[in-house]
Design an enzyme around this catalytic site. Structure first.
Site, PDB file in Angstrom:
ATOM      1  N   ASP A  23       7.817  -4.388   5.489  1.00 20.34           N
ATOM      2  CA  ASP A  23       6.612  -3.644   5.170  1.00 20.34           C
ATOM      3  C   ASP A  23       5.285  -4.106   5.560  1.00 20.34           C
ATOM      4  O   ASP A  23       4.366  -3.540   6.090  1.00 20.34           O
ATOM      5  CB  ASP A  23       6.777  -3.208   3.544  1.00 20.34           C
ATOM      6  CG  ASP A  23       7.692  -2.128   3.597  1.00 20.34           C
ATOM      7  OD1 ASP A  23       7.645  -1.277   4.324  1.00 20.34           O
ATOM      8  OD2 ASP A  23       8.337  -2.282   2.439  1.00 20.34           O
ATOM      9  N   HIS A  51      16.320   0.814   6.349  1.00 24.17           N
ATOM     10  CA  HIS A  51      16.948   0.156   5.165  1.00 24.17           C
ATOM     11  C   HIS A  51      18.427   0.529   5.587  1.00 24.17           C
ATOM     12  O   HIS A  51      19.300  -0.303   4.772  1.00 24.17           O
ATOM     13  CB  HIS A  51      16.616   1.056   3.983  1.00 24.17           C
ATOM     14  CG  HIS A  51      15.378   0.334   3.408  1.00 24.17           C
ATOM     15  ND1 HIS A  51      14.035   1.104   3.612  1.00 24.17           N
ATOM     16  CD2 HIS A  51      15.108  -0.727   2.772  1.00 24.17           C
ATOM     17  CE1 HIS A  51      13.296   0.379   3.082  1.00 24.17           C
ATOM     18  NE2 HIS A  51      13.801  -0.893   2.322  1.00 24.17           N
ATOM     19  N   GLU A  89       3.710  -7.488   0.455  1.00 22.77           N
ATOM     20  CA  GLU A  89       4.171  -6.513   1.641  1.00 22.77           C
ATOM     21  C   GLU A  89       3.132  -5.720   2.015  1.00 22.77           C
ATOM     22  O   GLU A  89       3.291  -4.854   2.909  1.00 22.77           O
ATOM     23  CB  GLU A  89       5.341  -5.951   1.344  1.00 22.77           C
ATOM     24  CG  GLU A  89       5.436  -4.904   0.038  1.00 22.77           C
ATOM     25  CD  GLU A  89       6.799  -4.632  -0.385  1.00 22.77           C
ATOM     26  OE1 GLU A  89       7.793  -4.399   0.423  1.00 22.77           O
ATOM     27  OE2 GLU A  89       6.911  -3.985  -1.505  1.00 22.77           O
ATOM     28  N   CYS A  92      10.944 -12.609   1.798  1.00 24.38           N
ATOM     29  CA  CYS A  92      12.378 -12.045   1.635  1.00 24.38           C
ATOM     30  C   CYS A  92      12.683 -10.982   2.850  1.00 24.38           C
ATOM     31  O   CYS A  92      13.800 -10.253   2.737  1.00 24.38           O
ATOM     32  CB  CYS A  92      12.684 -11.641   0.190  1.00 24.38           C
ATOM     33  SG  CYS A  92      11.426 -10.308  -0.314  1.00 24.38           S
TER      34      CYS A  92
HETATM   35  C1  PEP Z   1      10.161  -5.888   3.160  1.00 21.30           C
HETATM   36  O1  PEP Z   1       9.431  -4.971   2.958  1.00 21.30           O
HETATM   37  O2  PEP Z   1      10.168  -6.795   3.891  1.00 21.30           O
HETATM   38  C2  PEP Z   1      11.313  -5.975   1.883  1.00 21.30           C
HETATM   39  C3  PEP Z   1      11.950  -7.172   1.878  1.00 21.30           C
HETATM   40  O3  PEP Z   1      11.457  -4.816   1.257  1.00 21.30           O
HETATM   41  P1  PEP Z   1      12.343  -3.450   1.790  1.00 21.30           P
HETATM   42  O4  PEP Z   1      12.817  -3.864   3.239  1.00 21.30           O
HETATM   43  O5  PEP Z   1      13.251  -3.108   0.978  1.00 21.30           O
HETATM   44  O6  PEP Z   1      11.263  -2.610   1.689  1.00 21.30           O
HETATM   45 MG    MG Z   2       9.458  -3.519   1.283  1.00 20.14          MG
END
Ligand code: PEP
Ligand code: MG
Length: 561
Positions: free
Chosen positions: A454, A188, A430, A501
């Site tokens: 994820d 993140h 995810e 996303c």
């Molecule tokens: C993902 O898991 O691809 C996602 C967009 O959420 P995050 O990266 O915030 O876990």
């Molecule tokens: Mg995620």
């Protein structure tokens, strides 16, 4: 000149002094003192500084986070000046001739034990506050800099690694670039760096040495290189590269206002992923069609206490108003795994990525969820809102969440509070379970958005934050791509929109694949919108669709390794 090599995770070139992120780890050294008056004055000076700092934090919190967080700092101010607490420190210094650090540490222990033993849960929770205040005073006494950047000028920030909660609390105006020893491209922190458009090099390991602090540094976040004390040729080369990048950006800027449509007429929405309401400027500057993912947990991570309904409402309302009618998808709280902050008191788990995370936490703590949902529905009156649930594995979770949404809407109606009745509810796909069950889940919601960060982690049983796993974390793996196709097919059969996303959405080597699969939306960082638009506009999907789909099904040549 020293060259450090790592992995570039956020492109761009930045130049500035190298600065090491410091965490407050004030170790208390116990000594016997002889001048008790001088030691008492040391304590009083540190106490006054702590009170001033807490006052400033309260002001900042009031402006940027909300009343609740501001009150927390004000409570800490009162504790720092509390007479009983002060007396305990005084007796440590005057009667036991302890140095001020040890006297504060002992007073802290006494008060913490006292609060922790109380019946009342509110009073018990004050034990953590006494600890916080005491740590602040000890840090001042011992000259330990509190976590963050104590520099007048902007810096290249070096760290072993940064937690998302640390990253969001940094003063962004002070950061030119990041270099970290550990980390991975889909951690993140790397995602936040990309969203903020800050050049970053990660995974440099022990090449980063504390004695390099203060040295002039240039980093190339594309190639994953940092150069300390660059010689003239190297500097000139990187400066040239930076001006090339700026020129390329100007060329891309000509695509603003143009459609995201392929040569053969297939169109796709290009939206943006952001985590800070201030990022809206970058979304609009880069002509993002909407916000496909607002990571609402950043609001919680940037705060020292739960952001209340009013605070959240103001943030979401501003987001929707600033986007001026463009769609905004706000993901409900996705706390847990690597996104943690103390006040949540999440359980210590062996496997946090597979534990209390995302929607699971919200369903376990319905009051917390309700606060967010109320803020979201109230804000919906100010724009075009989508609400998205993270970390779904089962239909029952979605049904429970929907029930809570209905309750919140009934409550608002009863209170005469306005909300839009065209809020769309969607889920992130995810987890492999959600992808495999997407036929049934499609009947429950208005849209799907695939979180490939994820989805890759869980499908390949591969920790997304573990840089040591190298090639094993492979989002191009056929298993992941087949799941994406399954989700798109199942969503489309039910007539709902399907997008991506996760970070993979901006991987230009897969744009044709995503279009061939029929993804309706790709949501990327604001800085990536125009390059993706160019890629889409250069693509003839009709020509390659058959081969791509055959390749996905083929059992001879797996696409991803
Ligand atoms: C993902 O898991 O691809 C996602 C967009 O959420 P995050 O990266 O915030 O876990
Ligand atoms: Mg995620």
């Amino acid at each position: 000149m020293i060259t450090i090599r790592g992995k570039g995770v956020s492109s761009g070139i930045a130049e500035g002094p190298l600065y090491f992120y410091r965490r407050a780890v004030a170790k208390v050294v116990r000594t016997r003192i002889t001048d008790v008056d001088a030691e008492w004055r040391r304590f009083k000076t540190a106490q006054a500084q702590a009170v001033d700092e807490l006052g400033e934090l309260a002001e900042r919190a009031r402006r940027y986070v909300g009343e609740e967080a501001a009150l927390l700092f004000e409570t800490h101010q009162i504790m720092a000046r509390d007479l009983d607490y002060e007396d305990a420190v005084k007796s440590g210094i005057r009667e036991r001739e302890l140095n001020a650090e040890a006297a504060v540490s002992d007073a802290c222990g006494r008060f913490t034990r006292m609060f922790a033993a109380m019946e009342d849960s509110y009073m018990r929770a004050r034990a953590a506050d006494v600890k916080d205040v005491s740590n602040r005073i000890i840090a001042i006494l011992s000259g330990t800099v509190q976590g963050g950047i104590d520099s007048e000028v902007p810096v290249i920030l070096a760290a072993d690694d940064l937690a998302p909660s640390e990253t969001v609390q940094l003063d962004k105006s002070k950061i030119l670039g990041f270099i970290t020893e550990g980390g991975s491209g889909t951690s993140h922190t790397a995602i936040l760096a990309r969203t903020m458009g800050i050049p970053s090099v990660i995974g440099v390991g022990d090449q980063l040495k504390p004695e390099y602090a203060g040295r002039e540094t240039i980093i190339d976040g594309g190639d994953g290189v940092a150069v300390l004390d660059p010689d003239e040729d190297t500097r000139a080369g990187l400066v040239d590269k930076r001006s090339e990048q700026r020129k390329a950006k100007d060329v891309l800027a000509q695509l603003k206002g143009r459609e995201n449509v392929t040569l053969d007429g297939q169109s796709v929405r290009i939206y943006c992923n952001i985590g800070d309401p201030d990022d809206v400027r970058a979304v609009l500057d880069n002509d993002g069609g909407g916000i496909g993912l607002f990571r609402s947990e950043m609001l919680y991570l940037g705060s020292d206490d739960y952001p209340g309904e009013e605070k959240q409402f103001e943030v979401y309302k501003k987001l929707l108003s600033d986007m001026d009618g463009r769609e905004v998808v706000i993901r409900t709280l996705d706390i847990g795994a690597d996104k943690k902050t103390g006040y949540f008191r999440l359980p210590e788990e062996e496997n946090p990525a597979m534990g209390s995370r995302g929607l699971r936490v919200c369903l376990e703590r319905p009051e917390l969820f309700r606060t967010q949902l109320r803020a979201l529905y109230r804000a919906s009156a100010y724009g075009k809102l989508g609400i998205m649930l993270p970390m779904v594995t089962s239909v029952w979770e979605v049904r429970e969440a929907k029930k809570l949404c209905e309750q919140v809407k009934r409550e608002l109606e009863a209170e005469g509070v306005a909300y839009s009745d065209s809020v769309r509810l969607g889920i992130m796909i995810e987890t492999p379970a959600a992808a495999i069950m997407s036929d049934r889940l499609a009947a429950e919601v208005d849209f799907f958005s695939c979180g490939t960060n994820d989805l890759t982690q869980y499908t390949l049983a591969c920790d997304r934050g573990n840089s040591g796993l190298g090639r094993v974390y492979d989002p191009h793996h056929t298993a992941v791509l087949r799941l994406l196709k399954l989700v798109a097919d199942n969503g489309h059969k039910r007539g709902i929109r399907v997008g991506i996303c996760g970070d993979l959405a901006s991987d230009l080597s897969l744009t044709e694949t995503f279009l061939a699969i029929g993804m309706d939306e790709l949501s990327v960082t604001p800085q990536e919108v125009l390059s993706l638009r160019r890629r889409v506009r250069e693509t003839d999907v009709g020509k390659c669709r058959g081969d791509i789909l055959d390749g996905l099904e083929s059992d001879s040549e797996p696409i991803g390794g």
